[in-house]
Write an enzyme that holds these catalytic residues in place. Structure first.
Site, PDB file in Angstrom:
ATOM      1  N   THR A 162       0.915  -1.193   0.050  1.00  0.00           N
ATOM      2  CA  THR A 162      -0.004   0.053  -0.110  1.00  0.00           C
ATOM      3  C   THR A 162       0.875   1.403  -0.057  1.00  0.00           C
ATOM      4  OG1 THR A 162      -0.316  -0.139   2.320  1.00  0.00           O
ATOM      5  CG2 THR A 162      -2.100  -1.154   1.148  1.00  0.00           C
ATOM      6  N   ARG A 208       4.280  -7.855  10.816  1.00  0.00           N
ATOM      7  CA  ARG A 208       5.411  -7.297  11.717  1.00  0.00           C
ATOM      8  C   ARG A 208       6.587  -7.911  11.556  1.00  0.00           C
ATOM      9  NH1 ARG A 208       2.930  -7.024  17.553  1.00  0.00           N
ATOM     10  NH2 ARG A 208       3.805  -5.052  17.748  1.00  0.00           N
ATOM     11  N   LYS A 219      -0.198  -0.833  14.240  1.00  0.00           N
ATOM     12  CA  LYS A 219       1.074  -1.201  13.058  1.00  0.00           C
ATOM     13  C   LYS A 219       1.491   0.316  12.742  1.00  0.00           C
ATOM     14  CE  LYS A 219       3.263  -2.711   9.595  1.00  0.00           C
ATOM     15  NZ  LYS A 219       4.518  -3.512   9.956  1.00  0.00           N
ATOM     16  N   ARG A 253       9.551   3.988  15.543  1.00  0.00           N
ATOM     17  CA  ARG A 253      10.931   3.545  14.970  1.00  0.00           C
ATOM     18  C   ARG A 253      11.459   4.450  14.043  1.00  0.00           C
ATOM     19  NH1 ARG A 253      14.443  -0.634  15.188  1.00  0.00           N
ATOM     20  NH2 ARG A 253      15.566  -1.101  13.192  1.00  0.00           N
ATOM     21  N   CYS A 301       7.734   0.220   4.514  1.00  0.00           N
ATOM     22  CA  CYS A 301       7.111   0.637   5.809  1.00  0.00           C
ATOM     23  C   CYS A 301       7.249   2.028   6.569  1.00  0.00           C
ATOM     24  CB  CYS A 301       7.318  -0.381   6.746  1.00  0.00           C
ATOM     25  SG  CYS A 301       6.463  -2.203   6.331  1.00  0.00           S
ATOM     26  N   LYS A 348       6.416   5.615   4.720  1.00  0.00           N
ATOM     27  CA  LYS A 348       5.046   5.914   4.476  1.00  0.00           C
ATOM     28  C   LYS A 348       4.028   5.682   5.756  1.00  0.00           C
ATOM     29  CE  LYS A 348       3.523   1.479   2.908  1.00  0.00           C
ATOM     30  NZ  LYS A 348       2.684   1.101   4.141  1.00  0.00           N
TER      31      LYS A 348
END
Length: 472
Positions: free
Chosen positions: A108, A179, A232, A239, A290, A293
């Site tokens: 996505t 994850r 999520k 991070r 990840c 975005k």
């Protein structure tokens, strides 16, 4: 809880047949692990037979992993579950009708992070394919990282529109975000706790039934679908924030002429009850699918899932968006370090040959999604440099020639620049690199703290490294 849905599920019985849409870094290991569970009878992996990715179908069915880089145990597991016929990859989406549960692990990305509008095109296509063949009592789980509010919003609407069934009454719907990190996919799926959020209690319970048998050390953490979506996006956002904090501190250390790694060791030494000083590592930039975005997914969730106005300091920037800007800036800083190092050797970027070591965004992997190496290279090319790229794992990348022979890339280079912490770069020998470069004052720029600066400086190199204000 819908008594109707529970009765339909009870009549259907335990989950036996599973489908996974999206044969990538998430879908392939997930499907293989489902297939290795005794209580599950069959797993189908769905992959479009397209010109760009249709090759995966035959590879997977032959027990070969299309994922490159080091993925311990994955190919052995694929061979095992395909040999026993428990796992099969197919382009035939009509076979969804055979299944009890379907998961979607489809990327996505954002079309343009500036407007916070995600590109859900591939995911929507996948959801529509599931909806067309959805049967009463089936479970649908979104594993893709999505904007909070998507599961009980867009996904629910499309599934109901395509199937004529009602979520929470005729079929179960949940979000259970992946994850995983490349290089340890199987381990992460089995050992990380699994977030499971259904649109209702029945959906959550059915999703727990699906994921529990795969876990070895991890446990199930149940919650609502929207809470799972926020979990999520927020964990990746945090991070990214931590990396940005390390990057900014590294820039401070460079400005003050001190060694970031001394400071980091000092901070990390403070331990004891109630003390948390988690500090990550700085670097040439943040890449991947990840972290680049998910901050924007979280920010946009206020619009999609928000039920009341956000209470926040007036006119204050989001600290999460600021962190993104810091991490996006690091390739520019790498360019500045390269420019400074070449100037110290009486050279300019224009006309210099730059040997880039590493294109993937993470070490010992072929994952080259949104790599910080790309904007760095673009800056070099725009400034008139001759650029060659080496990466031992990345096979190809649009409009970029990537070499597998490091010697040919380093030969006659004015500067060697390390963008990725691949294992083989830790073994670089100053004398050998200098001989290949053939320069009296060769330049090395380390964006991942890979080499020992003193050895290269003693070997005649001009050195620059992120966070090394003491040497820069």
């Amino acid at each position: 809880m819908s008594d109707k849905l529970q009765k339909i599920i009870d009549a259907r019985g335990p989950i036996k047949k599973i489908g996974v849409l999206g044969m990538g870094y998430v879908g392939i290991p997930a499907a293989a692990l489902f297939a290795d569970v005794d209580k599950f009878e069959k797993v189908l992996g769905f992959q479009r037979n397209s010109a760009s990715s249709g090759y995966k179908i035959d590879m997977i069915n032959n027990g070969e992993s299309p994922l490159k880089g080091e993925e311990p145990g994955l190919e052995d597991l694929l061979r095992k579950v395909t040999d026993t016929k428990k796992f099969e990859c197919t382009p035939d989406f009509s076979r969804i009708t055979e299944l009890d549960a379907v998961t979607l692990a489809i990327q996505t990305p954002f079309k343009n992070p500036a407007d916070l509008i995600p590109d859900f095109g591939a995911l929507i296509e996948g959801i529509r394919n599931v909806g067309k063949y959805l049967k009463p009592g089936m479970l649908v789980v979104l594993e893709s990282t999505i904007t909070p509010g998507t599961t009980k919003g867009m996904a629910k609407e499309i599934l109901e529109e395509e199937s004529g069934l009602k979520a929470g009454e005729d079929f179960a719907l949940a979000h259970a975000p992946e994850r995983v990190m490349v290089g340890r996919l199987l381990k992460n799926i089995q050992e990380h706790d699994r977030i499971v959020g259904g649109i209702d209690e029945t959906s959550t319970k059915r999703a727990i039934e699906l994921y529990s048998p795969v876990l070895t050390k991890g446990k199930i953490i149940p919650m609502s679908a929207t809470a799972a979506e926020v979990t999520k996006t927020a964990e990746n956002t945090f991070r990214d924030l931590q990396i940005a904090a390390a990057n900014q501190l590294a820039l401070y250390c460079e400005s003050m002429g001190i060694n970031f790694y001394d400071v980091r060791a000092g901070i990390d030494s403070l331990k004891g009850e109630g003390i948390t000083r988690a500090i990550l590592w700085p670097g040439a930039g943040v890449g991947g699918h990840c972290l680049t975005k998910d901050t924007y997914h979280l920010e946009r969730g206020i619009e999609i899932a928000g039920e009341m106005p956000l209470d926040y300091p007036k006119n204050a920037d989001s600290i999460y968006i600021l962190a993104r800007k810091v991490n996006d800036f690091m390739p520019n800083h790498m360019f500045k370090l390269t420019e400074e190092a070449l100037a110290a050797a009486d050279k300019r970027i224009k006309g210099s040959k730059i040997a880039m070591l590493g294109w993937a965004f993470i070490n010992d992997s072929d994952d080259a999604r949104n790599p910080p190496s790309e904007p760095y290279r673009d800056l070099l090319v725009e400034a008139g440099a001759e650029v060659m790229v080496h990466d031992p794992h990345v096979l190809n990348y649009p409009n970029v020639e990537i070499e597998k022979d490091m010697e040919s890339v380093v030969k006659d280079a004015d500067a060697v620049v390390i963008l990725t912490g691949h294992s083989e770069y830790f073994k670089l020998d100053p004398a050998e690199v200098k001989a290949l470069m053939g320069k009296d004052q060769p330049v090395v720029v380390d964006g991942r703290n890979v080499i020992k600066p003193e050895e290269f400086i003693d070997g005649g190199f001009v050195y620059r490294g992120i966070g090394r204000g003491d040497i820069n």
